[in-house]
Design a protein around this motif. Structure first.
Motif, PDB file in Angstrom:
ATOM      1  N   LEU A  54     -17.689   8.124 -12.235  1.00 18.56           N
ATOM      2  CA  LEU A  54     -19.142   8.044 -12.056  1.00 18.56           C
ATOM      3  C   LEU A  54     -19.571   6.641 -11.649  1.00 18.56           C
ATOM      4  O   LEU A  54     -20.487   6.474 -10.839  1.00 18.56           O
ATOM      5  N   THR A  55     -18.900   5.631 -12.189  1.00 17.96           N
ATOM      6  CA  THR A  55     -19.195   4.253 -11.797  1.00 17.96           C
ATOM      7  C   THR A  55     -18.868   4.030 -10.329  1.00 17.96           C
ATOM      8  O   THR A  55     -19.642   3.415  -9.587  1.00 17.96           O
ATOM      9  N   THR A  56     -17.725   4.549  -9.890  1.00 16.07           N
ATOM     10  CA  THR A  56     -17.338   4.435  -8.483  1.00 16.07           C
ATOM     11  C   THR A  56     -18.336   5.167  -7.594  1.00 16.07           C
ATOM     12  O   THR A  56     -18.748   4.655  -6.550  1.00 16.07           O
ATOM     13  N   LEU A  57     -18.747   6.351  -8.015  1.00 15.13           N
ATOM     14  CA  LEU A  57     -19.741   7.123  -7.274  1.00 15.13           C
ATOM     15  C   LEU A  57     -21.049   6.340  -7.161  1.00 15.13           C
ATOM     16  O   LEU A  57     -21.627   6.235  -6.072  1.00 15.13           O
ATOM     17  N   ALA A  58     -21.495   5.795  -8.278  1.00 12.57           N
ATOM     18  CA  ALA A  58     -22.747   5.033  -8.284  1.00 12.57           C
ATOM     19  C   ALA A  58     -22.659   3.828  -7.349  1.00 12.57           C
ATOM     20  O   ALA A  58     -23.599   3.553  -6.590  1.00 12.57           O
ATOM     21  N   ARG A  59     -21.560   3.125  -7.397  1.00 15.11           N
ATOM     22  CA  ARG A  59     -21.389   1.955  -6.540  1.00 15.11           C
ATOM     23  C   ARG A  59     -21.415   2.354  -5.065  1.00 15.11           C
ATOM     24  O   ARG A  59     -22.055   1.704  -4.245  1.00 15.11           O
ATOM     25  N   ARG A  60     -20.716   3.433  -4.744  1.00 17.59           N
ATOM     26  CA  ARG A  60     -20.640   3.881  -3.344  1.00 17.59           C
ATOM     27  C   ARG A  60     -22.015   4.256  -2.797  1.00 17.59           C
ATOM     28  O   ARG A  60     -22.345   3.970  -1.647  1.00 17.59           O
ATOM     29  N   TRP A  61     -22.829   4.915  -3.618  1.00 12.59           N
ATOM     30  CA  TRP A  61     -24.122   5.400  -3.151  1.00 12.59           C
ATOM     31  C   TRP A  61     -25.271   4.459  -3.519  1.00 12.59           C
ATOM     32  O   TRP A  61     -26.431   4.739  -3.205  1.00 12.59           O
ATOM     33  N   GLY A  62     -24.974   3.338  -4.167  1.00  5.55           N
ATOM     34  CA  GLY A  62     -26.010   2.369  -4.518  1.00  5.55           C
ATOM     35  C   GLY A  62     -26.929   2.840  -5.627  1.00  5.55           C
ATOM     36  O   GLY A  62     -28.118   2.558  -5.621  1.00  5.55           O
ATOM     37  N   LEU A  63     -26.362   3.545  -6.608  1.00  7.17           N
ATOM     38  CA  LEU A  63     -27.164   4.121  -7.689  1.00  7.17           C
ATOM     39  C   LEU A  63     -27.104   3.281  -8.954  1.00  7.17           C
ATOM     40  O   LEU A  63     -26.137   2.585  -9.197  1.00  7.17           O
ATOM     41  N   VAL A  64     -28.151   3.411  -9.756  1.00 10.50           N
ATOM     42  CA  VAL A  64     -28.188   2.823 -11.082  1.00 10.50           C
ATOM     43  C   VAL A  64     -28.570   3.948 -12.033  1.00 10.50           C
ATOM     44  O   VAL A  64     -29.627   4.560 -11.895  1.00 10.50           O
ATOM     45  N   PHE A  65     -27.673   4.274 -12.968  1.00  9.66           N
ATOM     46  CA  PHE A  65     -27.945   5.320 -13.932  1.00  9.66           C
ATOM     47  C   PHE A  65     -28.519   4.688 -15.199  1.00  9.66           C
ATOM     48  O   PHE A  65     -27.949   3.760 -15.743  1.00  9.66           O
ATOM     49  N   ARG A  66     -29.635   5.217 -15.642  1.00 10.67           N
ATOM     50  CA  ARG A  66     -30.230   4.729 -16.883  1.00 10.67           C
ATOM     51  C   ARG A  66     -29.469   5.309 -18.052  1.00 10.67           C
ATOM     52  O   ARG A  66     -29.054   6.458 -18.020  1.00 10.67           O
TER      53      ARG A  66
END
Length: 67
Positions: A54-66
């Motif tokens: 999920l961290t890799t996914l977030a980094r790839r798509w420029g996301l920040v999960f609360r």
């Protein structure tokens, strides 16, 4: 049952008048088959690997999960 929004309605564009950047980004990702596949894959990972994926996914798509 949820009623589908009629995109041909003259009121349809008004929905987006209240959207900010985050709202548009969410709509883009929600409709992206590539993102949806990547998210499903990350969520389906074994528990020990899920957070890293999920961290890799977030980094790839420029996301920040609360939290």
């Amino acid at each position: 049952m949820n009623q589908a929004v009629d995109w041909q309605s003259p009121y349809f564009p008004k929905i987006f008048e209240l959207y900010d950047r985050a709202d548009f980004a969410q709509e883009f990702l929600r409709r992206s088959p590539t993102y949806r596949r990547a998210y499903r894959s990350a969520r389906a990972a074994p528990t020990a690997l899920r957070a890293a994926r999920l961290t890799t996914l977030a980094r790839r798509w420029g996301l920040v999960f609360r939290p």
